[in-house]
Design a protein around this motif. Structure first.
Motif: not given
Length: 388
Positions: A7-10, A48-51, A366-371
């Motif tokens: 859950v969460g992220g994009r 929130d900014d995880d992908i 799953i990657l963080d905002s910095n990939y």
């Protein structure tokens, strides 16, 4: 049966792009993509900014972490599969080398055994075999052993195909060698992808191979006749035929950054597949190693034979992605195609891998905002998690 929710992220859904959805997993498969929040003991809560992306597929890899496919042991395949999840790779094609018949057969049998009895969910999954050689050109040998090069042999291949459990997915060959055209037709008729590589073919010979059914190019630019203004060669064939996919090693050594950009500008996100072509020294340090019976010297990230010939790589798929974005204008969406969608389609597993869709295997990263890679999930099981 285990149940998980992310859950969460994009989430990069299908081929359409990012959506804010939650992923629900039962056992090995994605069962739902929804806005519903389902909290349970195994809920993975993202920032929130995880992908979330589909797992990466490496269609050309010889080894890692001290292991090589040609070691022909379950331990070696398992060791490679364990190492790959740390770079976001959830599926791969163990790749053989040009070698003696018995050595190739031992490797094929071992991979078959591994697929049947050891393909567990906490490691990258073996989805087939890439046979690189021995049906290649002596003029573009690369780091293969010239002693074992052969002409196409229908009976021998059928024997190898049976030993592999019908799991040879890709054969790299040189289309200019005697008997290649009929061999290509035979392979493609049996559902095997023919990849043009280790080849000094002219453009006309490349066109003939593509017409016969070849649909791929092995490590674009490397060990192939280059582009020339009076003879397009193999590279020209890759550029001028948009339906054929091209592998690309983006380590800054096998091809200059500018040539990576050129390939991306011409082939686009749907025409390329990132590979590592890694050998056993990946994950290890400088030193002397072995590849296909030849000594390989690794120094400061570069693997070469004694004469300086590049001998595979020690590239990780995570670094390949970083480099691709740095060398070109490719974005994270484009990388999903080059890492996951394209190889899954090419190797006939898109019905269960390569994208995030209901009913598909829960192969996810799953990657963080910095990939940066935070987590790798293989068929519903957490196979790697970055520790703070």
């Amino acid at each position: 049966m285990s149940t998980h929710s992310i859950v969460g992220g994009r989430v990069f859904v299908g081929e359409s792009g990012f959506q804010q959805l939650n992923i629900h997993i039962e056992g090995e498969q994605i069962t739902d993509l929804t806005n519903d929040f389902r909290d349970n003991s195994s809920t993975i809560k993202l920032d929130d900014d995880d992908i979330v992306l589909p797992g990466r597929i490496d269609g050309h890899i010889h080894g890692a972490a001290g292991f090589d496919v040609m070691d022909a042991t379950i331990e070696a395949i398992e060791g490679i599969a364990s190492a790959l999840v740390k770079e976001g790779t959830t599926s791969f094609l163990p790749t053989t080398m040009t070698a003696g018949q018995e050595k190739i057969e031992n490797a094929l049998q071992t991979i078959n055994d591994y697929q049947q009895f050891h393909n567990n969910r906490e490691k990258a999954e073996v989805i087939g075999i890439h046979l690189e050689g021995p049906f290649i050109s002596t003029n573009k040998i690369g780091a293969q052993n010239p002693k074992y090069i052969q002409m196409p042999n229908f009976e021998l291949f059928q024997k190898w195909y049976q030993i592999s459990g019908s799991n040879i997915k890709v054969v790299t060959l040189a289309p200019e060698i005697k008997g290649a055209t009929s061999f290509i037709k035979h392979l493609t008729k049996n559902g095997v992808v023919v990849s043009i590589g280790h080849s000094n073919a002219t453009y006309a010979q490349v066109k003939a191979a593509l017409s016969a059914g070849a649909s791929q190019f092995t490590h674009l630019y490397n060990a192939m006749r280059p582009l020339h203004h009076r003879e397009p060669g193999v590279v020209g064939g890759a550029f001028l035929n948009q339906d054929a996919l091209a592998e690309l090693i983006v380590d800054g050594l096998h091809c200059a950054p500018e040539m990576v950009k050129l390939a991306f500008d011409i082939k686009g996100k749907q025409g390329l597949m990132l590979i590592t072509d890694a050998m056993r020294a990946k994950c290890l340090g400088n030193g002397t190693y072995e590849l296909g019976g030849l000594e390989v010297y690794v120094q400061e990230g570069k693997a070469t034979l004694k004469d300086g010939t590049l001998a595979g790589s020690i590239l990780t798929m995570q670094d390949a992605c970083w480099n691709m974005m740095n060398y070109t204008n490719a974005n994270i969406d484009d990388l999903v195609f080059m890492n996951s969608i394209n190889p899954a389609k090419q190797y006939g597993v898109y019905n269960r891998k390569g994208s995030i869709n209901i009913g598909k295997d829960a192969d996810l990263i799953i990657l963080d905002s910095n990939y940066e890679l935070k987590m790798t999930i293989c068929r519903g099981e957490i196979a790697y998690e970055k520790r703070c």
